[in-house]
Write an enzyme that holds these catalytic residues in place. Structure first.
Site, PDB file in Angstrom:
ATOM      1  N   SER B 144       0.855  -1.195   0.000  1.00  0.00           N
ATOM      2  CA  SER B 144       0.000   0.000   0.000  1.00  0.00           C
ATOM      3  C   SER B 144       0.880   1.230   0.000  1.00  0.00           C
ATOM      4  CB  SER B 144      -0.892  -0.004   1.240  1.00  0.00           C
ATOM      5  OG  SER B 144      -1.478   1.265   1.412  1.00  0.00           O
ATOM      6  N   TYR B 157      -1.422   0.500  10.576  1.00  0.00           N
ATOM      7  CA  TYR B 157      -1.583  -0.186   9.287  1.00  0.00           C
ATOM      8  C   TYR B 157      -0.385   0.124   8.386  1.00  0.00           C
ATOM      9  CZ  TYR B 157      -3.576  -1.083   4.603  1.00  0.00           C
ATOM     10  OH  TYR B 157      -3.795  -1.520   3.326  1.00  0.00           O
TER      11      TYR B 157
END
Ligand code: FAD
Ligand code: NAP
Lengths: 457, 251
Positions: B144, B157
């Site tokens: 990501s 995250y």
């Protein structure tokens, strides 16, 4: 002793198109015994023979298994200089055969667009040359092969004694076993020069008419066709046709040594790193334009060297790098006589997509030989190179496959790197016989390749 | 086998209900993929996902797989590879967590790290080893952009993805020359159930676009791709922003 078995490490392997690399242990047997041992010890993912790696796709790759580099088996065993028979190892290249046999007055019976292919590769793909309409494919000139099958046996197969094994191996893409040696019937020639007629065709119909009208007058015939030319010029082409020059056609100064083999000197190899997109539509279009313009409109009886006539690309070693990292695919298909409409449709589709394809090749095939998976059949064959990174190419070629299959034609496995398995069965009606023979001679499925896995051969 | 355009014939999706994973599977079934394994925690959603791909003509098998149980990965993936070659492994599992809550609840934060990082490390290693034995295949990992520079708003995250991303860069180099292609995918904000209800970030994208980018990356044999592609330049700029400025950005 070289060290073919010194703890080899897996290395990435690709075909000439440099797409889809997979890794394998590359073993280079230097004797038949070493080849037998390599096969016996190759492990669960099997082995495949490889010649000079000139097949464009994944035919001579075997991911996770062994690849037997056959170029270490390169002895010429026996030459019959009177009858033109030669028996040699499968790793001998056609280049070498020319060097050795031409001075004796014998030429390779079928010569592809490069002489850097091995005898084993020539049989494995049952290659064709510019003389297919006269002389058939390579296997027509093969008298016998010595084959190491997957069960570990070495067998001799001839078209008379073992026709099934012989004709499954001719065009069988190495999947019936490892060819160790072969006996070939060479072609007698008086000189090492060619007499060549060149003419231009203004469009596809003109080209087809010219080829159909007098191909039979030439032993060799091929046409370079410009698929980027649009409108009325679609399919404009340069035809080159000829034969081996007889002695009396040579000027006196060349008659002293009429059989000298003089390949043009090789240029340095193409650079290793080439920017993507070098071969764009514009540059390719310009090149094709230049090529067409520079060709004589009509020229008869020009003397040309063998290498210039047969293998113009061999002058630039590793020219396949010019397509850059992404590599390229060659698409070659054949459709039978009577299917000219399909050919026209395909040429139009390629033209209207503006695919940046260098001069493509159109040729008429003659009678087919019995190879079960052999490509040639009587009809029209077209071959073109395309950069693999071209957007939409994958789906476009799938559509062409369907057109070709619907017209009863087929795609050449030695060039293929992308076909679907279901299409293969439609194009090669003897596929089931081939599978059955393979399981008979190779019950443990030792011989296999990436192409075999991809196409579920 | 993959063809000249990198299109796989068989696919294993780890995180079998992932919207990005399924969008990619659908796209690849439209090309060459005929055999699909969907690995995930057993659920009606997993079965429904399998059913939806079968309707497209693929042969689909579901496989039990839990990222949080790395000890089971070798057996779970081993079974899949025993059935035949897998041309592509897509690592699509992951959890976003809830930054505000997870900051207060270290165990919840650890859960995010365990799924996204340690679970992925284990699954990627098992997958890459199996591909290496085959001598071919692509391991495609969903990282990501959140991992490129940790942000105040989601650094738990983000850090798990940063770890995974770094791991994949190294793995790609380790696999160089082995016939195994490792591709790291760095999407920005993707509209899936993972981001449902969140305020979309600029340059947000869809699962289908990620799938298209993956197909292109396979064809080009890329090692790292951003989705959308413009994020590559944007992130490169963001990475070099001075910290005081970066902190004040509304990201
Ligand atoms: C520039 C260029 C022009 C070409 N022009 C033509 C053409 O005009 N006509 C044509 O037909 N083809 C043409 N080709 C294709 C080429 O002739 C074939 O792919 C040929 O098979 C290559 O031989 P190779 O020795 O390089 O074999 P490889 O490419 O290494 O292998 C090709 C196949 O043969 C098998 N094989 C190789 N050696 C053995 C062996 N000892 N035993 C069993 N199987 C074996 C392999 O398993 C594989 O399936 C051309 C290729 C290039 C690059
Ligand atoms: N959406 C985005 O904006 C975005 C952006 C960048 C990167 N990504 C990454 O892309 C990947 C796919 O995301 P998505 O958007 O498709 O999200 P999604 O639809 O929510 O999919 C997440 C998947 O992870 C699985 N999963 C969660 N915990 C698991 C565990 N312990 N074991 C096994 N599987 C587990 C889920 O399975 P269950 O059904 O069993 O829960 C689900 O299949 C993730 O890695 C995500 O981090 C997403």
């Amino acid at each position: 002793m070289p060290v073919p078995f010194a703890a080899p490490e897996a290395v990435p392997v690709t075909g000439w198109g440099r797409t889809a690399p997979t890794s394998a242990l590359v073993l280079r047997p230097g004797s038949y015994e070493e080849a037998v041992r390599a096969l016996a010890e190759c492990g669960g993912r099997g082995a495949i023979a490889r010649g000079l790696g000139r097949a464009y796709g994944d035919a001579a790759q075997n991911a996770g298994g062994a690849v037997l580099d056959m170029t270490g088996l390169d002895r010429i065993h026996e030459i019959d200089a009177v009858g033109g028979l030669v028996t040699c190892d499968a790793g001998v290249s056609l280049h070498r055969l020319m060097q050795v046999m031409l001075p004796l007055g014998w030429f390779v019976p079928v010569s592809p667009g490069t002489r850097y292919v091995t005898v084993g590769g020539a049989i494995g793909a049952d290659i064709h040359g510019k003389n297919h309409h006269m002389s058939g494919s390579f296997s027509r000139h093969v008298r016998a092969i010595e084959l190491l099958t997957g069960d570990g046996e070495t067998r001799v197969a001839t078209p008379e004694d073992e026709p099934d094994l012989f004709w499954a191996t001719a065009g069988g893409m190495g999947l019936t076993g490892v060819i160790l040696a072969a006996t070939l019937q060479m072609l007698p020639v008086e000189t090492s020069l060619m007499t060549v007629d060149t003419e231009r065709a203004t469009d596809l119909d003109d080209l087809m008419a010219r080829l159909a009208a007098d191909d039979h007058r030439y032993r060799y015939s091929v046409a370079w066709i410009d698929l980027l030319a649009r409108g009325a010029r679609t399919g404009r082409a340069v035809l080159t046709r000829g034969d081996h020059a007889p002695l009396e056609a040579l000027p006196p100064r060349l008659r002293a040594d009429p059989l000298a083999f003089r390949p043009a000197s090789r240029l340095p190899a193409a650079p290793r790193f080439v920017p993507e997109g070098l071969l764009g539509r514009r540059s390719v279009g310009l090149f094709n334009e230049f090529w067409y313009r520079k060709a004589p409109r009509d020229q008869r009886g020009r003397l040309q060297k063998l290498a210039a006539f047969f293998h113009p690309l061999d002058g630039l070693p590793e020219w396949n790098r010019i397509y850059g990292r992404g590599g390229f695919v060659q698409y070659q298909f054949v459709v039978g006589y009577g299917q000219e409409e399909a050919l026209r449709r395909i040429v139009r589709r390629i033209g209207s997509r503006r695919c940046p394809s260098f001069l493509a090749v159109l040729k008429r095939f003659g009678e087919a030989d019995p190879g079960w998976l052999s490509f040639p059949m009587p009809g029209w064959t077209l071959a073109l190179d395309l950069p693999a990174t071209l957007p939409g190419l994958a789906a476009f070629l799938d559509e062409l496959d369907d057109e070709v299959a619907a017209a009863g034609g087929r795609v050449y496995l030695a060039k293929d790197a992308r076909m679907r398995p279901d299409v293969l069965a439609r194009m090669y009606p003897r596929l089931d016989d081939f599978r059955e023979l393979r399981s008979r001679y190779d019950p443990r499925r030792v011989i296999t390749s990436d192409l075999a896995r991809r196409l579920a051969v | 086998m993959k063809d000249a355009f990198g299109a796989p014939q068989s696919l294993l999706v780890l995180g079998g209900t992932s919207e990005i994973g399924l969008a990619t599977a659908r796209r690849l079934i439209g090309r060459r993929t005929r055999t699909v394994f969907l690995a995930g925690r057993p659920s009606p959603q997993l079965d429904a996902a399998a059913q939806s791909l079968r309707r497209l003509g693929a042969t689909v098998t579901t496989v039990d797989f839990d990222a949080l149980d790395p000890a089971s990965h070798e057996v779970a993936l081993g079974k899949v590879f025993a059935e035949g070659d897998i041309d592509m492994v897509l690592l699509a599992f992951g959890v976003l967590g809830d930054q505000a809550r997870d900051e207060q609840d270290p165990l919840a934060a650890v859960h995010v790290a365990q799924v996204n990082y340690t679970g992925a490390v284990s699954a990627a290693l098992v997958g890459a080893t199996a591909l290496q034995v085959q001598g071919h295949g692509s391991l495609v990992v969903l990282s990501s952009v959140a991992g490129e520079r940790a942000r105040r708003a989601n650094f738990i995250y983000g850090s798990s993805k940063a770890g995974l991303d770094a791991f994949c860069q190294g793995l790609a180099d380790a696999m160089h020359g082995s016939g195994v292609h490792v591709m790291t995918v760095r999407p920005g904000f993707v509209h899936t159930r993972m981001t449902e209800g969140l305020e979309p970030a600029p340059l947000s994208t869809t699962a289908d676009e990620v799938a298209a980018a993956i197909e292109l990356g396979l064809r080009r044999r890329s090692t790292t791709i951003w989705v959308p592609g413009t994020l590559r330049a944007v992130m490169s700029a963001i990475r070099h922003l001075p910290r005081p400025l970066f902190r004040r950005l509304p990201l």
